[in-house]
Design a protein around this motif. Structure first.
Motif, PDB file in Angstrom:
ATOM      1  N   MET A   1       1.118  -0.958  -0.495  1.00 28.42           N
ATOM      2  CA  MET A   1       0.682   0.187  -0.229  1.00 28.42           C
ATOM      3  C   MET A   1       0.865   1.073   0.229  1.00 28.42           C
ATOM      4  O   MET A   1       1.720   0.974  -0.214  1.00 28.42           O
ATOM      5  N   PRO A   2       0.258   2.795   0.173  1.00 27.40           N
ATOM      6  CA  PRO A   2       1.211   3.565  -0.075  1.00 27.40           C
ATOM      7  C   PRO A   2       2.414   3.916   0.956  1.00 27.40           C
ATOM      8  O   PRO A   2       2.415   3.358   2.081  1.00 27.40           O
ATOM      9  N   ALA A   3       3.320   3.800   0.645  1.00 20.19           N
ATOM     10  CA  ALA A   3       4.575   3.944   1.030  1.00 20.19           C
ATOM     11  C   ALA A   3       5.363   4.655   0.249  1.00 20.19           C
ATOM     12  O   ALA A   3       5.337   6.228  -0.427  1.00 20.19           O
ATOM     13  N   PRO A   4       6.158   5.489   1.712  1.00 21.55           N
ATOM     14  CA  PRO A   4       6.854   7.033   1.428  1.00 21.55           C
ATOM     15  C   PRO A   4       7.729   7.420   0.578  1.00 21.55           C
ATOM     16  O   PRO A   4       8.528   5.832   0.019  1.00 21.55           O
ATOM     17  N   HIS A 794      -4.410  -0.519  -5.521  1.00 24.71           N
ATOM     18  CA  HIS A 794      -2.864  -0.456  -4.745  1.00 24.71           C
ATOM     19  C   HIS A 794      -2.925  -2.387  -5.144  1.00 24.71           C
ATOM     20  O   HIS A 794      -1.850  -3.273  -3.878  1.00 24.71           O
ATOM     21  N   THR A 795      -3.877  -3.039  -4.923  1.00 23.68           N
ATOM     22  CA  THR A 795      -4.219  -4.232  -4.714  1.00 23.68           C
ATOM     23  C   THR A 795      -4.640  -5.143  -5.944  1.00 23.68           C
ATOM     24  O   THR A 795      -4.721  -4.489  -7.247  1.00 23.68           O
ATOM     25  N   PRO A 796      -3.749  -6.255  -6.252  1.00 25.31           N
ATOM     26  CA  PRO A 796      -3.467  -7.073  -7.016  1.00 25.31           C
ATOM     27  C   PRO A 796      -5.391  -7.711  -7.827  1.00 25.31           C
ATOM     28  O   PRO A 796      -5.957  -7.936  -6.803  1.00 25.31           O
ATOM     29  N   ARG A 839       3.075   8.352  -1.429  1.00 27.29           N
ATOM     30  CA  ARG A 839       2.593   7.876  -2.670  1.00 27.29           C
ATOM     31  C   ARG A 839       2.881   6.125  -2.428  1.00 27.29           C
ATOM     32  O   ARG A 839       4.179   6.196  -2.111  1.00 27.29           O
ATOM     33  N   GLY A 840       2.091   5.477  -3.539  1.00 27.10           N
ATOM     34  CA  GLY A 840       2.042   3.750  -2.872  1.00 27.10           C
ATOM     35  C   GLY A 840       4.046   3.920  -3.343  1.00 27.10           C
ATOM     36  O   GLY A 840       3.887   4.117  -4.302  1.00 27.10           O
ATOM     37  N   ASP A 841       4.580   2.018  -3.000  1.00 29.70           N
ATOM     38  CA  ASP A 841       5.717   1.735  -4.005  1.00 29.70           C
ATOM     39  C   ASP A 841       5.601   1.127  -5.276  1.00 29.70           C
ATOM     40  O   ASP A 841       6.074   1.241  -6.396  1.00 29.70           O
ATOM     41  N   ALA A 842       4.250   0.755  -4.737  1.00 25.82           N
ATOM     42  CA  ALA A 842       3.625  -0.030  -6.389  1.00 25.82           C
ATOM     43  C   ALA A 842       3.702   0.764  -7.751  1.00 25.82           C
ATOM     44  O   ALA A 842       3.040   2.022  -7.430  1.00 25.82           O
ATOM     45  N   ALA A 843       4.370   1.013  -8.954  1.00 26.79           N
ATOM     46  CA  ALA A 843       5.094   1.648  -9.625  1.00 26.79           C
ATOM     47  C   ALA A 843       3.373   2.133  -9.819  1.00 26.79           C
ATOM     48  O   ALA A 843       3.283   2.778 -10.546  1.00 26.79           O
TER      49      ALA A 843
END
Lengths: 893, 234
Positions: A1-4, A794-796, A839-843
């Motif tokens: 989920m959102p990450a720094p 943010h989820t598959p 923002r999340g890590d997920a690009a």
């Protein structure tokens, strides 16, 4: 989920924590005194033992200075303790060592606890403070805890008692006000027998200079008396502490006894005893006290003036309030001040004037006080006979210091008059000549000083007698009437001389006062007229130069440095700057005429307003012309005025900055508003066209129009989010709270995001009978929609999303929960989630990272809160809480 | 579907300062068989409305020379021409003000062409009274206004007086939004305009009696923050 992503903004919590640490550091250290009746009872030993205990407890501490005097017991204890290297001071060719205060303060990290032996010690010349206790106070101010040792004879208010017991005068004393700083006092008690045993065993070592006093000190009777003194002193203190604790009155200024003491202070050395006596009485009664000095027109000898100021300084140090008043009648002045200050008792010393002088002055001070004091009690404290010459003392110096010109005037006037009289005496008779002389003396008294007038009186009397009163050319007076005439003449001449002298002194005093008032008036006038700060400083410093006959400088505080203003006439050297710096940091006077670095050239006054020192005023007078008390008071008024000006200037600067910030903020918002608005119209057109096409020609989702629609919706959100953020930050957002139905909110939110959620099965659980609650429907819809979008983003794809709502009646709140089965939230980033641009890590995550920050903003605006957490089965949970109150009854019909 | 079959074509006036929006509306409306007139600011719009007497007006709320609300108030002084408000998302207060000032419905940008045409149809229907309807039917529900009865799938549904009043009022404005304020004033009387919880509670009860799934109403729709709309368009 959102990450720094990259966090450029300081974390508010971390900032707060660091402020709290700062605050802790800024707190005052605690002072513990190991207190004894005389040297040799084992105070240092006890202190070191206590320190060892602290060391075991892991306290970071340091031995600032401890004198072992070569005693084995003490040295063993000292071994293994961290000791601060001493400072070497070259004092008239002799190397002496002192505690290195600067090194101690510079140490990083600062020790929690420092041991400082011999509290009353006098530092070698050239140290920062004349007294070690001042070093200690500075260490305490720096937040360091202190252990120290002290004997009862070094307590200022007990010094007299000790001298009376032992006959030895104590020079090193600690003011009671400093003693009051102690948070803990440990009495090291030893019976006189045990002490003498220790002496006999050689366990007590005395420094050479103390050896002289040793004989006096260690006598059996003395020891018992000293022990009693020490015990009583500590007991009194304990009682006072108890009283303080017991006092339930919130008004600290209300004294328990309602008593207030007033002590009259003059230039005599016996006033010192008076001060100490009053302080003891005040402490015993739990009363406050005032020290009053009455200035009359009688000029004081410089030495007396100095002594009187010393006496006042002692009183101030012992905690008295100082009042200086002007009056010819001391008794009346004392009663007046007593009434003004609600004093209930007046303390005066016993008069030691000769009886005749008291009689001439209308009774001695005590008699006069008793006559007019009314309800105020009068205490007369017998003065000890010191090496002071009682009686009328004549200020010969003042007599000879009168200008020679005035004596010339006297001689000329008497001479001319004598010549004239010589010619007219055959016609008028010698009695008229006497009247002429008297007239001359009175006229002279209006023009010349007291001593020349006296001289004129004596000279004219003698001349009259010698040349005119028969038998001529002798000082003999034959007739009784002539004798009476002569005596009357003499007395009238003297009295008129005295009287006019007094009037003139009073007038001079008035002039001085007026000059002070005028100086302050001019200052305020100049300051308010000044258009810039530079003008104001320039005007103030020139005035100060004139009034004090000094060179002055002004150092202005800016952020964390002091900058000398160019208008100063005094060049601030490195050394003076250090003194100014000290005065500024401690918000206390320093330099000349003070206890701190008195050897410096300038008198440094911090410009304090509301606990902030805005700068330092430095006044440097030539070495041979000290500033009088009155001048120093004036200087302080100056400093206050200047502080006001600097504060005003600072406030203005702050205001200016804020205006600028607000201006740029407004601009920034207007720009964003404009850009968003400009973007919105084409987006609306694009959107409308896409919607039309998408619904018109395609049952299938994969047509180009459908893609355009999806892209347009995303773009619209992108434009809307910064706008919402702006609305939140500018405080424009005023939630419109209304009764809301959870089902309506959820339906509306789902309408907007249904398309984005197609690849995620959604499970909703909203109780059918969920009661109404107050919320802003538009904001809540957006909040729920954003949370759902976030979860989908943010989820598959294929993983479920849960939406639930309900009421927590116990805590009077409703909740909305959006949960997923995605990767979840690392605990470390949960706090930062809701900040801007996270923002999340997920690009693949899109957006500016404003989503959660807006969610939080919207929810908080409605009086609720958002919490991020871990879904027990894996994934993230966001819960929104809103306050819940049931609505009033709805009439069924 | 298009009413163009009648002799005179229906004329619609668009008052909007954005040329692109005007063009888009024109394309959509002309495709629906309406004739379109345009005005790019409030004064021109008011002028057109007075001179040309259009059958309906589409009014943007933000105009360069005057606010849409003021245009509406001036228009309502002498005209009953139905008005559709065009506004951006999130401006509920302005929408409510406009509706309370006499606008007949609103549409939020960006809009779907089909939705626009549906709204316009509703507007025009009301403007041309087709005589008093005595029975309204939707889904499996039938409302008989003369007998004041409601049946659902043939069975009688018992409505309270307020519930019935609510349903009737929404049906009278079928397809059109009715603000909370209007509903509260008409049903509970002046002085109850702020008691929105009355409305919510009764609406929830009404839905339970009328709708197939009360939580996901098909007919009694919520217009969030504004009011309710009866719709059977789907």
């Amino acid at each position: 989920m959102p990450a720094p992503a990259h966090d450029r903004r300081p974390d508010p919590d971390a900032l707060l924590a660091s402020f709290q640490r700062e605050e802790k550091r800024a707190r005052r250290g605690s002072l513990k005194i190991f207190f004894g009746m005389c040297p040799g009872v084992g105070k240092t030993y006890a202190m070191l033992r206590a320190a060892q205990q602290e060391q075991k407890d892991g306290t970071d501490f340091l031995v600032g200075i401890v004198e072992t005097h070569g005693r084995a017991e003490t040295e063993t204890l000292l071994a293994g303790l961290p000791v601060l290297p001493r400072k070497q001071i070259d004092y008239r060719g002799i190397q002496v060592t002192e505690m290195d205060l600067d090194a101690l303060l510079a140490r990083q990290p600062r020790p929690r606890l420092v041991l400082v032996d011999e509290f009353a010690h006098t530092n070698a010349e050239g140290s920062r403070h004349p007294k070690r206790y001042q070093d200690v106070v500075e260490l305490l101010d720096a937040g360091i805890d202190i252990f120290t040792t002290l004997n009862v004879q070094h307590v200022e208010s007990r010094a007299d008692a000790v001298r009376q017991i032992t006959g030895a005068t104590v020079h090193e004393t600690v003011p009671d006000s400093v003693f009051e700083l102690a948070d803990q006092i440990e009495l090291i008690d030893l019976t006189p027998e045990a002490l003498r045993e220790r002496l006999a065993e050689g366990k007590v070592y005395l420094a050479d200079r103390a050896r002289a006093a040793a004989d006096g000190f260690f006598k059996d009777t003395h020891l018992t008396a000293l022990r009693e003194l020490a015990l009583r002193f500590v007991a009194e203190r304990v009682e006072k502490r108890l009283r303080e604790l017991r006092a339930t009155s919130p008004l600290k200024t209300v004294w328990r006894s309602g008593e207030r003491l007033l002590v009259a202070i003059g230039p005599s050395p016996s006033s010192l005893q008076l001060v100490r006596w009053t302080r003891r009485m005040a402490a015993a009664q739990g009363a406050s006290w005032i020290a009053v000095s009455v200035e009359s027109s009688r000029a004081l000898l410089p030495e007396d003036r100095r002594r009187r100021e010393q006496n006042l300084a002692l009183a101030s140090e012992l905690g008295a309030e100082i009042v200086i008043t002007h009056d010819e009648n001391i008794a009346a002045a004392l009663v007046r001040v007593a009434l003004q200050n609600n004093a209930t008792q007046i303390v005066v010393g016993q008069s030691r004037n000769p009886r005749w002088l008291d009689f001439v002055r209308g009774g001695n001070l005590v008699d006069r006080l008793l006559r007019i004091s009314g309800p105020i009690d009068i205490y007369v404290v017998p003065a000890e006979r010191l090496a002071e010459k009682p009686g009328l003392r004549i200020d010969w110096q003042a007599a000879f210091h009168a200008p020679a010109r005035e004596y010339c005037d006297v001689l000329t006037t008497v001479g001319v008059l004598t010549v004239v009289s010589w010619f007219i005496v055959p016609y008028t008779g010698y009695l008229s000549v006497g009247l002429l002389y008297l007239l001359a003396v009175i006229v002279l008294s209006l023009r010349v000083g007291r001593w020349p007038v006296l001289a004129a009186g004596v000279l004219s009397a003698l001349t009259w007698n010698f040349l005119f009163i028969p038998p001529l050319f002798t000082f003999v007076i034959s007739k009784f009437e002539d004798g009476m005439m002569f005596a009357t003449y003499f007395i009238v001449a003297l009295v008129s001389g005295q009287l006019t002298g007094r009037f003139r002194a009073q007038a001079r005093h008035e002039r001085l006062r007026e000059a002070r008032a005028t100086a302050l008036f001019h200052l305020t006038q100049a300051l308010s007229a000044a258009r810039t700060l530079d003008d104001a400083v320039f005007a103030a410093l020139r005035q100060a130069d004139d009034i004090f006959g000094a060179k002055t400088a002004l150092l202005i505080a800016d952020n964390d440095t002091l900058t000398a203003h160019f208008a100063g006439s005094f060049t601030v050297t490195e050394k003076e700057r250090a003194v100014a710096e000290w005065a500024w940091r401690h918000r206390k006077k320093a330099g000349r005429f003070t206890d701190t670095l008195p050897s410096s050239e300038g008198f440094h006054l911090p410009l304090v307003r509301d606990d902030t020192a805005h700068g330092v005023l430095v006044i440097s007078v030539p070495p041979d012309t000290p500033l009088t008390l009155a001048q120093r008071e004036l200087a302080e008024s100056f400093a206050t005025q200047l502080a006001l000006v600097l504060e005003r200037e600072q406030l203005r600067a702050v205001g200016e900055r804020e205006k600028l910030l607000a201006e740029s903020d407004k601009l920034h918002r207007a720009l964003l508003d404009g850009v968003s608005h400009e973007l919105k119209t084409p987006l609306a057109v694009l959107g409308a066209a896409a919607e039309t096409f998408a619904t018109a020609d395609a049952p299938t989702r994969e047509n180009p129009a459908g893609e355009i629609r999806t892209a347009t919706r995303r773009l619209t959100r992108l434009v809307t989010n910064p706008l919402d953020q702006t609305r939140l930050e500018s405080g424009v957002l005023k939630p419109h709270l209304d009764w809301s139905d959870a089902h309506d909110l959820v339906n509306a939110a789902l309408d907007g995001v249904r398309e984005a959620l197609v690849s995620h099965p959604l499970e909703t659980a909203v109780p059918a009978d969920m009661p109404l609650f107050r919320a802003d429907a538009a904001l809540m819809e957006q909040v729920i929609a954003n949370l759902l979008l976030n979860a989908a983003l943010h989820t598959p794809s294929g993983t479920p999303i849960f939406l639930a709502a309900g009421v927590d009646t116990a805590r009077a709140r409703v909740f909305f929960t959006v949960a997923d089965r995605g990767p979840g939230l690392p605990a470390a980033m949960r706090e930062r989630l809701f900040q801007k641009f996270q923002r999340g890590d997920a690009a693949r995550a899109g957006g500016l990272g404003l989503g959660l920050s807006i969610i939080r903003g919207f929810v908080v605006a409605q009086g609720g809160e958002v919490v991020a957490g871990e879904n027990p089965g894996g994934g993230a949970v966001f819960t929104i809480y809103l306050p819940f109150t049931a609505h009033s009854n709805v009439p069924t019909e | 579907m298009p009413p163009a079959a009648s002799t005179a074509p229906v004329e619609i006036l668009i008052i909007d300062d954005e040329i692109q929006i005007r063009r888009l509306l024109r394309i959509t409306l002309e495709a629906g068989g309406y004739r379109v007139r345009e005005a790019e600011n409030a004064s021109l719009g008011l002028n057109e409305a007075a001179v040309q007497r259009p059958d309906a007006i589409i009014l943007d709320l933000s105009l360069p020379d005057m606010s849409g609300l003021d245009v509406l108030r001036r228009l309502r002084e002498w005209s009953h021409t139905p008005v559709l408000i065009l506004s951006v998302q999130g401006d509920e207060t302005a929408k409510i003000a406009a509706l309370d000032a006499g606008a007949d419905d609103y549409l939020t940008k960006p809009f779907d062409g089909g939705e626009l045409l549906a709204r316009v149809r509703v507007l025009l229907r009301r403007a041309r009274p087709a005589g008093e309807v005595s029975i309204a039917t939707f889904g499996d529900v039938q409302v008989d206004f003369t007998r004041r009865t409601v049946t659902k799938a043939g069975a009688d549904v018992h409505l309270t007086v307020k519930e019935y009043a609510l349903l009737r009022l929404l049906l009278q404005h079928r397809g059109k939004v009715v603000t909370h304020r209007q509903l509260l004033r008409d049903i509970w009387g002046p002085g109850h305009e702020e008691d929105t919880h009355y409305l919510r509670v009764h609406m929830a009860n009404l839905r339970k009696k009328i709708e197939a799934i009360a939580e996901q109403p098909a007919f009694l729709k919520t217009e969030s923050g504004i009011g309710y709309r009866f719709t059977d368009a789907g």
